[in-house]
Design a protein around this motif. Structure first.
Motif, PDB file in Angstrom:
ATOM      1  N   PRO A 229       7.005   6.424  82.683  1.00 46.97           N
ATOM      2  CA  PRO A 229       8.205   7.177  82.792  1.00 46.97           C
ATOM      3  C   PRO A 229       8.585   7.649  84.168  1.00 46.97           C
ATOM      4  CG  PRO A 229       6.764   8.639  81.937  1.00 46.97           C
ATOM      5  CD  PRO A 229       6.112   7.340  81.992  1.00 46.97           C
ATOM      6  N   GLY A 230       9.968   7.943  84.354  1.00 54.91           N
ATOM      7  CA  GLY A 230      10.194   8.686  85.424  1.00 54.91           C
ATOM      8  C   GLY A 230      10.035  10.182  85.612  1.00 54.91           C
ATOM      9  N   SER A 231      10.370  10.756  86.654  1.00 52.40           N
ATOM     10  CA  SER A 231       9.880  12.315  86.767  1.00 52.40           C
ATOM     11  C   SER A 231      11.280  12.856  87.169  1.00 52.40           C
ATOM     12  CB  SER A 231       8.597  12.554  87.120  1.00 52.40           C
ATOM     13  OG  SER A 231       8.473  14.061  87.545  1.00 52.40           O
ATOM     14  N   PRO A 232      11.541  14.350  87.010  1.00 51.37           N
ATOM     15  CA  PRO A 232      12.491  14.870  87.789  1.00 51.37           C
ATOM     16  C   PRO A 232      12.024  15.717  89.031  1.00 51.37           C
ATOM     17  CG  PRO A 232      11.726  16.299  85.733  1.00 51.37           C
ATOM     18  CD  PRO A 232      11.054  14.961  85.724  1.00 51.37           C
ATOM     19  N   GLY A 233      10.652  15.581  89.236  1.00 57.24           N
ATOM     20  CA  GLY A 233      10.229  16.266  90.061  1.00 57.24           C
ATOM     21  C   GLY A 233      10.365  17.685  90.297  1.00 57.24           C
ATOM     22  N   GLY A 234      10.641  18.354  91.366  1.00 63.15           N
ATOM     23  CA  GLY A 234      11.225  19.613  91.549  1.00 63.15           C
ATOM     24  C   GLY A 234      12.435  20.012  90.675  1.00 63.15           C
ATOM     25  N   LEU A 235      13.083  19.078  90.294  1.00 64.48           N
ATOM     26  CA  LEU A 235      14.600  19.482  89.602  1.00 64.48           C
ATOM     27  C   LEU A 235      14.148  19.789  88.146  1.00 64.48           C
ATOM     28  CD1 LEU A 235      16.714  16.540  90.411  1.00 64.48           C
ATOM     29  CD2 LEU A 235      17.224  18.868  91.036  1.00 64.48           C
ATOM     30  N   ALA A 236      12.865  19.651  87.659  1.00 63.22           N
ATOM     31  CA  ALA A 236      12.438  20.478  86.579  1.00 63.22           C
ATOM     32  C   ALA A 236      12.566  21.887  86.538  1.00 63.22           C
ATOM     33  CB  ALA A 236      10.863  19.825  86.226  1.00 63.22           C
ATOM     34  N   ARG A 237      12.210  22.586  87.913  1.00 59.84           N
ATOM     35  CA  ARG A 237      12.524  23.904  87.949  1.00 59.84           C
ATOM     36  C   ARG A 237      13.901  24.402  87.725  1.00 59.84           C
ATOM     37  NH1 ARG A 237       8.757  22.324  92.231  1.00 59.84           N
ATOM     38  NH2 ARG A 237      10.653  22.854  93.634  1.00 59.84           N
ATOM     39  N   ALA A 240      14.357  24.456  84.016  1.00 62.36           N
ATOM     40  CA  ALA A 240      13.809  25.549  83.292  1.00 62.36           C
ATOM     41  C   ALA A 240      14.624  27.045  83.921  1.00 62.36           C
ATOM     42  CB  ALA A 240      12.371  25.750  84.076  1.00 62.36           C
ATOM     43  N   LEU A 241      15.318  26.825  85.186  1.00 68.73           N
ATOM     44  CA  LEU A 241      15.811  27.937  85.660  1.00 68.73           C
ATOM     45  C   LEU A 241      17.408  28.094  84.809  1.00 68.73           C
ATOM     46  CD1 LEU A 241      16.258  30.233  87.796  1.00 68.73           C
ATOM     47  CD2 LEU A 241      17.510  28.811  89.137  1.00 68.73           C
ATOM     48  N   PHE A 242      17.757  26.860  84.534  1.00 72.32           N
ATOM     49  CA  PHE A 242      19.277  27.050  83.726  1.00 72.32           C
ATOM     50  C   PHE A 242      19.157  26.976  82.301  1.00 72.32           C
ATOM     51  CE2 PHE A 242      20.824  25.855  88.103  1.00 72.32           C
ATOM     52  CZ  PHE A 242      21.428  27.094  88.459  1.00 72.32           C
ATOM     53  N   GLY A 243      17.810  26.632  81.658  1.00 76.20           N
ATOM     54  CA  GLY A 243      17.577  26.474  80.257  1.00 76.20           C
ATOM     55  C   GLY A 243      18.168  25.168  79.850  1.00 76.20           C
TER      56      GLY A 243
END
Length: 433
Positions: A229-237, A240-243
């Motif tokens: 699968p792909g990954s959001p990389g740093g966009l995962a944060r 998490a920040l915006f829920g």
């Protein structure tokens, strides 16, 4: 030195707009074909003089058929509906003027979506070590890892703005600005260059799949496979920040997991900056700053190596230079709105190396409001990227220069075009007419 583009005050714009409105009919003012009759398009096909540039539509058709055959999610009836709708849009004049320049963009989007349906057995080996090795050879270190070593919420948001927001909105904003503030014909040139740049980038990614920095962070240099699968990389944060789970779900199910090289984020930002700099030269530093900002964000969010960014920008520069040299209308001093142009010259005199006053084969002087639609008497305008709308000097041009008596649609040299422009510039004696 001011980097703000030189744009007249609102009162002056209103004055110019009212003056132009008084001198043109509504159809000329909008420069939009309003006919619904397929006969207009059929006549263009009959009268069209085919050139090598028409092969672009053969290429786009082949890519479209391939993409539709690969996509297994939709049935044959839906695919036939899509093909019929597109054919109808290309046949009706009022819609074909928009869909012909949009074809490269549509082909890119469909091909990108179809990538997830291409069987792994027919896809090439995934290169995991190439980009990290190039990064270290060329720059002495992995710049993405260095930039992503220290993170915080402020930097996350600062990186998210260009990568996760502006990147998707900017093509629409740039298109709207160029339609209003650039010479007629600039927007179709941008649409084609933008589309072919992205289409070329996706083809490179298909035949030369490479893993991005986030893969190295998760799996090291272990061999990759198309089932990952792909990954959001740093966009995962950011999620998490915006829920939310917007970027996590989107990037995990990406059709192009191993499309690190070239970076089309970088390519899109670069080609948008180049076209906007063409229209607003004094704002070039601002547009270049945006490119640098996006470069930093892609590496900070671990989605691209620096070599990917260079590759994407180089691809954008090549597409822009081809468009500028052959198809892009030249801006004219003192004209800020598309409605102020009464003739347009395409091509770059300096790039062509013309010094004897003769117009190169790709130069055109045309009536501005006909140029956007490409409505030429020989019917070539909508049908070839490099045909009469960009490679000849004949057109359906009725205006005549009062000073020279020359019809604006007749072949003219660069010196004649520049002299015509000087004659039309406001002077103290006619500025208030």
């Amino acid at each position: 030195m001011s980097f703000i583009p030189s744009i007249p005050s609102p009162s002056r714009l209103s004055q110019k707009f009212r003056a132009r409105l008084a001198q043109t009919t509504p159809s000329e003012l909008t420069g939009i074909e309003t006919s619904f009759s397929p006969r207009v398009t059929i006549e263009k096909v009959k009268n069209h003089k085919y050139t090598i540039w028409d092969l672009q539509y053969v290429l786009l058709a082949c890519l479209g058929v391939f993409s539709l055959c690969m996509i297994q999610k939709f049935g044959i009836l839906f695919k036939l509906f899509v093909v019929t709708a597109l054919g109808t849009a290309l046949l009706i004049p009022i819609t074909s003027q928009f869909f012909f320049p949009f074809l490269p963009i549509a082909s890119w989007l469909v091909l990108f979506y179809a990538c997830s349906f291409i069987p792994a057995a027919y896809r090439p080996h995934i290169w995991v070590r190439v980009l990290p090795a190039l990064e270290n050879i060329m720059y002495g270190a992995n710049l993405s890892n260095i930039l992503a070593k220290h993170t915080n919420s402020f930097l996350d948001v600062l990186a998210w703005i260009p990568y996760g927001v502006t990147h998707f909105a900017s093509p629409f904003v740039v298109s709207a600005v160029m339609f209003v503030f650039s010479p007629p014909g600039t927007l179709p040139a941008f649409a084609r260059a933008f589309g072919y740049m992205n289409l070329t980038g996706v083809l490179i990614q298909i035949f030369f799949p490479c893993s991005p920095p986030w893969y190295e962070n998760l799996y090291g240099l272990a061999p990759a496979n198309y089932g990952m699968p792909g990954s959001p990389g740093g966009l995962a944060r950011i999620d998490a920040l915006f829920g939310t789970a917007t970027y996590t779900s989107t990037f995990t199910a990406s059709p192009m997991v191993f499309g690190a090289f070239p970076s089309l984020h970088s390519g899109c930002a670069t080609i948008e900056a180049l076209f906007m700099s063409h229209v607003f030269p004094s704002a070039t530093p601002f547009f270049m700053f945006y490119v640098m900002w996006l470069w930093w964000s892609t590496m900070y969010l671990t989605h691209h190596y620096f070599v990917d960014l260079i590759g994407g920008s180089c691809l954008a520069v090549v597409c822009f230079l081809i468009s500028q040299r052959m198809f892009l209308p030249r801006t004219q001093e003192g004209k800020y709105l598309r409605w102020e142009y009464d003739h347009v010259v395409r091509g770059d005199t300096h790039a062509s190396g013309i010094s004897d006053g003769s117009a190169p084969w790709f130069a055109v002087a045309e009536h501005d409001l006909d140029l956007e639609m490409g409505e030429l008497e020989d019917g070539e305008g909508d049908w070839a990227l490099g045909s009469s709308s960009s490679a000849s000097v004949t057109g359906s041009l009725s205006p005549v220069s009062e000073s020279s008596g020359q019809t604006l649609g007749t072949p003219i040299s660069w010196e004649q075009a520049e002299e015509l422009e000087r004659q039309r510039r406001p002077t103290p004696s006619n500025i208030d007419r």
